[in-house]
Design a protein around this motif. Structure first.
Motif, mmCIF file in Angstrom:
data_model
loop_
_atom_site.group_PDB
_atom_site.id
_atom_site.type_symbol
_atom_site.label_atom_id
_atom_site.label_comp_id
_atom_site.label_asym_id
_atom_site.label_seq_id
_atom_site.Cartn_x
_atom_site.Cartn_y
_atom_site.Cartn_z
ATOM 1 N N ALA A 60 0.560 -1.615 -0.017
ATOM 2 C CA ALA A 60 -0.140 0.112 0.356
ATOM 3 C C ALA A 60 0.684 1.471 -0.005
ATOM 4 C CB ALA A 60 -0.485 0.057 1.058
ATOM 5 N N VAL A 61 0.401 2.155 -0.855
ATOM 6 C CA VAL A 61 1.247 3.012 -0.444
ATOM 7 C C VAL A 61 0.283 4.451 -0.177
ATOM 8 C CG1 VAL A 61 2.335 5.001 -2.481
ATOM 9 C CG2 VAL A 61 2.730 2.910 -2.774
ATOM 10 N N ILE A 62 0.792 5.112 0.292
ATOM 11 C CA ILE A 62 -0.941 6.529 1.624
ATOM 12 C C ILE A 62 0.284 8.055 1.513
ATOM 13 C CG2 ILE A 62 -1.549 7.218 3.794
ATOM 14 C CD1 ILE A 62 -1.898 3.892 4.482
ATOM 15 N N THR A 63 -0.723 8.626 0.671
ATOM 16 C CA THR A 63 0.875 9.410 0.498
ATOM 17 C C THR A 63 -0.202 10.786 0.015
ATOM 18 O OG1 THR A 63 1.518 10.707 -1.433
ATOM 19 C CG2 THR A 63 0.031 9.495 -2.059
ATOM 20 N N GLY A 64 0.590 11.733 0.249
ATOM 21 C CA GLY A 64 -0.184 13.151 0.863
ATOM 22 C C GLY A 64 -0.765 13.774 -0.513
ATOM 23 N N ARG A 65 -0.034 13.908 -1.931
ATOM 24 C CA ARG A 65 -0.314 13.781 -3.297
ATOM 25 C C ARG A 65 -2.065 13.203 -3.425
ATOM 26 N NH1 ARG A 65 3.903 15.045 -6.548
ATOM 27 N NH2 ARG A 65 5.691 15.432 -5.428
ATOM 28 N N SER A 66 -2.394 13.994 -4.577
ATOM 29 C CA SER A 66 -3.499 12.442 -4.586
ATOM 30 C C SER A 66 -3.287 11.872 -5.972
ATOM 31 C CB SER A 66 -4.039 14.134 -6.428
ATOM 32 O OG SER A 66 -3.430 13.696 -7.330
ATOM 33 N N ARG A 67 -4.277 10.502 -5.769
ATOM 34 C CA ARG A 67 -3.847 9.543 -6.082
ATOM 35 C C ARG A 67 -3.265 9.740 -7.238
ATOM 36 N NH1 ARG A 67 -5.540 4.658 -5.700
ATOM 37 N NH2 ARG A 67 -6.599 5.130 -7.276
ATOM 38 N N GLN A 68 -3.647 10.558 -8.619
ATOM 39 C CA GLN A 68 -3.857 10.518 -9.981
ATOM 40 C C GLN A 68 -2.580 11.117 -10.398
ATOM 41 O OE1 GLN A 68 -6.267 13.449 -11.771
ATOM 42 N NE2 GLN A 68 -5.603 12.429 -14.151
ATOM 43 N N ASP A 69 -1.926 11.945 -9.041
ATOM 44 C CA ASP A 69 -0.537 12.882 -9.283
ATOM 45 C C ASP A 69 0.709 11.335 -8.614
ATOM 46 O OD1 ASP A 69 1.525 14.675 -8.990
ATOM 47 O OD2 ASP A 69 0.563 15.364 -6.978
ATOM 48 N N ALA A 70 0.227 11.071 -7.182
ATOM 49 C CA ALA A 70 1.441 9.684 -7.244
ATOM 50 C C ALA A 70 1.521 8.556 -8.087
ATOM 51 C CB ALA A 70 0.193 9.287 -5.737
ATOM 52 N N MET A 71 -0.039 7.852 -8.989
ATOM 53 C CA MET A 71 0.091 6.750 -9.663
ATOM 54 C C MET A 71 1.291 7.103 -10.741
ATOM 55 S SD MET A 71 -3.578 5.626 -10.672
ATOM 56 C CE MET A 71 -4.605 5.909 -10.187
ATOM 57 N N THR A 72 1.292 8.526 -11.889
ATOM 58 C CA THR A 72 1.874 8.758 -12.675
ATOM 59 C C THR A 72 3.383 9.007 -11.957
ATOM 60 O OG1 THR A 72 0.341 10.692 -13.213
ATOM 61 C CG2 THR A 72 2.484 10.493 -14.285
ATOM 62 N N ILE A 73 3.842 9.175 -10.933
ATOM 63 C CA ILE A 73 5.384 8.780 -9.831
ATOM 64 C C ILE A 73 4.993 7.733 -10.070
ATOM 65 C CG2 ILE A 73 6.772 9.788 -8.092
ATOM 66 C CD1 ILE A 73 4.635 12.108 -7.538
ATOM 67 N N LEU A 74 5.016 6.693 -9.509
ATOM 68 C CA LEU A 74 5.068 5.520 -9.534
ATOM 69 C C LEU A 74 4.968 4.338 -10.008
ATOM 70 C CD1 LEU A 74 1.920 5.046 -6.511
ATOM 71 C CD2 LEU A 74 4.841 4.520 -6.194
ATOM 72 N N ALA A 75 4.649 4.919 -11.675
ATOM 73 C CA ALA A 75 4.143 4.064 -12.932
ATOM 74 C C ALA A 75 4.399 2.357 -12.813
ATOM 75 C CB ALA A 75 5.362 4.403 -13.666
ATOM 76 N N GLN A 93 1.363 -0.808 -10.004
ATOM 77 C CA GLN A 93 0.364 -0.745 -9.430
ATOM 78 C C GLN A 93 0.212 -1.402 -8.305
ATOM 79 O OE1 GLN A 93 -3.662 -1.808 -11.700
ATOM 80 N NE2 GLN A 93 -3.595 0.178 -11.366
ATOM 81 N N PRO A 94 0.300 -1.114 -6.804
ATOM 82 C CA PRO A 94 0.687 -1.339 -5.950
ATOM 83 C C PRO A 94 -0.936 -2.056 -5.718
ATOM 84 C CG PRO A 94 0.327 1.124 -5.323
ATOM 85 C CD PRO A 94 -0.104 0.868 -6.750
ATOM 86 N N GLN A 95 -0.894 -2.919 -4.904
ATOM 87 C CA GLN A 95 -2.572 -3.365 -3.842
ATOM 88 C C GLN A 95 -3.400 -2.546 -4.144
ATOM 89 O OE1 GLN A 95 0.377 -5.062 -3.754
ATOM 90 N NE2 GLN A 95 -0.670 -6.904 -4.525
ATOM 91 N N LEU A 96 -2.729 -1.152 -3.625
ATOM 92 C CA LEU A 96 -3.594 -0.171 -3.214
ATOM 93 C C LEU A 96 -3.093 1.641 -2.998
ATOM 94 C CD1 LEU A 96 -6.194 0.918 -1.462
ATOM 95 C CD2 LEU A 96 -5.493 0.600 0.530
ATOM 96 N N LEU A 97 -3.751 2.013 -3.383
ATOM 97 C CA LEU A 97 -2.845 3.428 -3.492
ATOM 98 C C LEU A 97 -4.151 4.729 -2.828
ATOM 99 C CD1 LEU A 97 -1.090 5.688 -3.984
ATOM 100 C CD2 LEU A 97 -1.761 5.433 -6.491
ATOM 101 N N VAL A 98 -3.733 5.469 -1.643
ATOM 102 C CA VAL A 98 -3.990 6.079 -0.937
ATOM 103 C C VAL A 98 -3.972 7.170 -1.061
ATOM 104 C CG1 VAL A 98 -6.255 6.447 1.114
ATOM 105 C CG2 VAL A 98 -5.158 4.558 1.142
ATOM 106 N N GLY A 99 -4.559 8.738 -1.346
ATOM 107 C CA GLY A 99 -3.988 9.968 -1.567
ATOM 108 C C GLY A 99 -5.017 10.778 -0.561
ATOM 109 N N ASN A 100 -3.725 11.867 -0.973
ATOM 110 C CA ASN A 100 -5.083 12.900 0.146
ATOM 111 C C ASN A 100 -4.588 12.817 2.218
ATOM 112 O OD1 ASN A 100 -5.971 15.558 -1.166
ATOM 113 N ND2 ASN A 100 -6.858 13.841 -2.144
ATOM 114 N N HIS A 101 -3.212 12.428 2.285
ATOM 115 C CA HIS A 101 -3.411 12.362 3.680
ATOM 116 C C HIS A 101 -3.408 10.883 4.319
ATOM 117 C CE1 HIS A 101 -0.478 15.843 2.984
ATOM 118 N NE2 HIS A 101 -1.674 16.178 2.833
ATOM 119 N N GLY A 102 -4.390 10.108 3.075
ATOM 120 C CA GLY A 102 -4.818 8.616 3.447
ATOM 121 C C GLY A 102 -7.125 9.301 3.627
#
Ligand SMILES: [Mg+2]
Length: 254
Positions: free
Chosen positions: A63-78, A80-89
């Motif tokens: 799981a990646v839990i980030t302060g970024r928006s999910r869309q922004d984080a998805m671009t950076i990660l490139a 697919q983790p099983q879970l991506l949570v944006g906006n600080h949870g």
């Protein structure tokens, strides 16, 4: 708080107890998976980290839990983790179609207010992230002054937001939005996992490190006397070694 270096003998032993296929491997993004950069829009994950993380997703739940928006984080990660949570949870995958409307409306209003109050402030950037607003001041010539002005502007917001500081950033979120701590607990429940390892470097990650009655091995990136995390890595670049060893141990389970 005296945290233990993960790459010490005691740290390695603790880590070894947690590295298993039924552990949730959770990560913050900026400053943890990706090095902090001057221009926050230019953050990237170094290729060896990306490759190892991808291998980890095949062996365990990530799981990646980030302060970024999910869309922004998805671009950076490139990847697919099983879970991506944006906006600080606060931002979960199934919310994409209908972002929590109330939160989004509040944040939109805050964004407009902050923009009108701070748009002439040198070196301050305001980022609207759907369910939170982040004020960046890394580029301000006088960081202290910029921060004072940011707080003065935030004080005028209605409704009053939850404020989370960070490294040259101030985040404002609706009071009732999910924190990273709540998000990690929800993720463990969702995957039916009783144990987690969480890597993070920022103030928002302390919500995870401070969790009680949850079996989480907290690892802070960088030495920090203020952290509630019981373990730390000296610098972000050490994460790759830990990831590699983790993957090697998990592969030996297969
Ligand atoms: Mg971070």
């Amino acid at each position: 708080m005296n945290a233990t270096y993960v790459l010490s003998q005691k740290g390695v032993e603790a880590l070894a107890r947690y590295v298993a296929p039924d552990t949730l491997f959770a990560f913050d993004l900026d400053g943890t998976l990706a090095p902090i950069v001057e221009d926050y829009s230019a953050a990237t994950i170094e290729e060896p980290v990306r490759i190892t993380l991808k291998r980890l997703t095949k062996l365990a739940t990530v799981a990646v839990i980030t302060g970024r928006s999910r869309q922004d984080a998805m671009t950076i990660l490139a990847l697919q983790p099983q879970l991506l949570v944006g906006n600080h949870g606060a931002e979960w995958p199934d919310q994409e179609e209908n972002l929590n409307c109330r939160h989004a409306t509040i944040c939109q209003k805050w964004h407009e207010c902050l923009h009108s109050m701070l748009h002439q402030e040198q070196g301050v950037e305001i980022e609207f992230k759907g369910e939170s607003v982040t004020l960046h001041y890394r580029k301000a010539a006088d960081a202290e002054n910029a921060l004072t002005r940011i707080y003065a502007a935030i004080e005028k917001l209605d409704p009053a937001p939850r404020i989370i500081g960070g490294k040259f950033v101030v985040n404002v979120l609706p009071m009732e939005a999910f924190t990273k701590g709540a998000a990690l607990v929800a993720a463990m429940e969702m995957f039916g996992l009783k144990r987690a390892i969480f890597f993070g470097d920022d103030v928002t990650d302390e919500e995870v490190f401070r969790l009680q009655n949850v079996d989480v091995l907290g690892i802070h990136i960088g030495m920090d006397n203020q952290t509630a995390a019981p373990y730390y890595l000296k610098k972000q670049s050490e994460l790759l070694g830990v990831l590699n060893s983790t993957v090697a141990v998990l592969e030996s389970h297969c």
